[in-house]
Design a protein around this motif. Sequence first.
Motif, PDB file in Angstrom:
ATOM      1  N   ALA A 265       7.821 -43.586   9.504  1.00  0.00           N
ATOM      2  CA  ALA A 265       6.554 -43.008   9.828  1.00  0.00           C
ATOM      3  C   ALA A 265       6.577 -41.361   9.842  1.00  0.00           C
ATOM      4  CB  ALA A 265       6.128 -43.453  11.188  1.00  0.00           C
ATOM      5  N   ILE A 266       7.561 -40.966  10.008  1.00  0.00           N
ATOM      6  CA  ILE A 266       7.913 -39.552  10.046  1.00  0.00           C
ATOM      7  C   ILE A 266       7.799 -38.843   8.447  1.00  0.00           C
ATOM      8  CG2 ILE A 266       9.500 -37.499  10.458  1.00  0.00           C
ATOM      9  CD1 ILE A 266      10.611 -39.095  12.931  1.00  0.00           C
ATOM     10  N   GLU A 267       8.558 -39.711   7.749  1.00  0.00           N
ATOM     11  CA  GLU A 267       8.535 -39.525   6.232  1.00  0.00           C
ATOM     12  C   GLU A 267       7.145 -39.500   5.564  1.00  0.00           C
ATOM     13  OE1 GLU A 267      11.047 -42.069   3.768  1.00  0.00           O
ATOM     14  OE2 GLU A 267      12.799 -41.552   5.112  1.00  0.00           O
ATOM     15  N   HIS A 268       6.405 -40.218   6.230  1.00  0.00           N
ATOM     16  CA  HIS A 268       5.335 -40.475   5.617  1.00  0.00           C
ATOM     17  C   HIS A 268       3.896 -39.367   6.040  1.00  0.00           C
ATOM     18  CE1 HIS A 268       1.281 -42.469   4.457  1.00  0.00           C
ATOM     19  NE2 HIS A 268       0.659 -42.061   5.282  1.00  0.00           N
ATOM     20  N   GLY A 269       4.601 -38.646   7.174  1.00  0.00           N
ATOM     21  CA  GLY A 269       3.776 -37.390   7.250  1.00  0.00           C
ATOM     22  C   GLY A 269       2.974 -37.850   8.722  1.00  0.00           C
ATOM     23  N   CYS A 270       3.279 -38.846   9.206  1.00  0.00           N
ATOM     24  CA  CYS A 270       2.311 -39.312  10.484  1.00  0.00           C
ATOM     25  C   CYS A 270       2.720 -38.075  11.751  1.00  0.00           C
ATOM     26  CB  CYS A 270       2.639 -40.580  11.160  1.00  0.00           C
ATOM     27  SG  CYS A 270       2.247 -41.854   9.948  1.00  0.00           S
ATOM     28  N   TRP A 271       1.705 -37.997  12.454  1.00  0.00           N
ATOM     29  CA  TRP A 271       1.839 -37.296  13.904  1.00  0.00           C
ATOM     30  C   TRP A 271       2.045 -38.386  14.991  1.00  0.00           C
ATOM     31  CZ3 TRP A 271       0.291 -32.212  15.468  1.00  0.00           C
ATOM     32  CH2 TRP A 271       0.324 -31.142  14.494  1.00  0.00           C
ATOM     33  N   PHE A 272       2.196 -38.018  16.159  1.00  0.00           N
ATOM     34  CA  PHE A 272       2.464 -39.070  16.999  1.00  0.00           C
ATOM     35  C   PHE A 272       1.577 -38.648  18.322  1.00  0.00           C
ATOM     36  CE2 PHE A 272       5.974 -39.083  14.298  1.00  0.00           C
ATOM     37  CZ  PHE A 272       5.851 -40.834  13.911  1.00  0.00           C
ATOM     38  N   SER A 273       0.785 -39.736  19.200  1.00  0.00           N
ATOM     39  CA  SER A 273       0.279 -39.122  20.250  1.00  0.00           C
ATOM     40  C   SER A 273       0.936 -39.999  21.445  1.00  0.00           C
ATOM     41  CB  SER A 273      -1.334 -39.099  20.393  1.00  0.00           C
ATOM     42  OG  SER A 273      -1.786 -40.543  20.238  1.00  0.00           O
ATOM     43  N   ILE A 274       1.320 -39.521  22.429  1.00  0.00           N
ATOM     44  CA  ILE A 274       2.275 -39.956  23.457  1.00  0.00           C
ATOM     45  C   ILE A 274       1.799 -39.817  24.754  1.00  0.00           C
ATOM     46  CG2 ILE A 274       4.383 -39.804  21.825  1.00  0.00           C
ATOM     47  CD1 ILE A 274       5.172 -37.563  23.524  1.00  0.00           C
ATOM     48  N   GLY A 275       2.009 -40.598  25.536  1.00  0.00           N
ATOM     49  CA  GLY A 275       1.509 -40.550  27.091  1.00  0.00           C
ATOM     50  C   GLY A 275       2.682 -41.034  28.026  1.00  0.00           C
ATOM     51  N   PRO A 276       2.115 -40.826  29.320  1.00  0.00           N
ATOM     52  CA  PRO A 276       3.066 -41.061  30.719  1.00  0.00           C
ATOM     53  C   PRO A 276       3.537 -42.454  30.560  1.00  0.00           C
ATOM     54  CG  PRO A 276       1.174 -39.742  31.153  1.00  0.00           C
ATOM     55  CD  PRO A 276       0.827 -40.130  29.944  1.00  0.00           C
TER      56      PRO A 276
END
Length: 245
Positions: free
Chosen positions: A155-166
């Motif tokens: 996913a990182i290689e693909h250029g994805c961002w990540f939204s993460i929560g508590p």
Amino acid sequence: MHCHLDLYPNPYQIAKECNDRRMYVLSVTTTPKAWHGTQGLTKEYKRIRTSLGLHPQLAHERFQEIELFDQIIPEAQYVGEIGLDGTKNYRMHFERQMSVFKHILKSVERSGGSIMSVHSAGAVSSVLTELAKHKDAGIPILHWFTGSKSELRKAIEHGCWFSIGPAMLATKRGQELIKEMPHNRILPETDGPFTKLGQEMMMPWNVVTIHGQLAKAWNSSPNEIADILAANFATLIDSNKRLRV
Ligand code: MN
């Protein structure tokens, strides 16, 4: 980056409080039919934006609304919640989910691309395969990532961002994954009202809980984390301006 404002029991009050607190919120929707009403909740609040979605867990019941999705997409600046769900309660509808997801990515691509909040539970590889076929669909933000470390690397290689929560950072698996995520592609989310902070329903403003959690995982301080997240947000908004021109 990912909050279901319209699904709180008192959405007008929650939206007003977010505005009073000067919060930036991506208010995601789960069906195209919810778009106009959800947008109406916050139309006077400039920092709160509504995204157009069709949730993979609803794709088998709401696939007919894909036409409505296509009608609205020219005026929607943000897309989500979209994606695929291969977990055991939803994998029997995977074919339907896939046809809806493919259709959405084509439609978003045609409209010039968007920031997209993407669900990938139990389906990271399939999500990445489809995203790779639709590079011009915009910037995917994988929300509440629960894949393996090798899926994360892809996913990182693909250029994805990540939204993460508590809620994600409260689990050991989440804490392991966050150590491997690029610091410049992380944004905060709550996924409220479907998450809890202790025994209470998670509120959008509880998102600041992750400053402390991330500081621990990244050996940093909560203030530094707040600065990193603010800088990431600025980068993302700037990229969005270059889309849809
Ligand atoms: Mn969600």
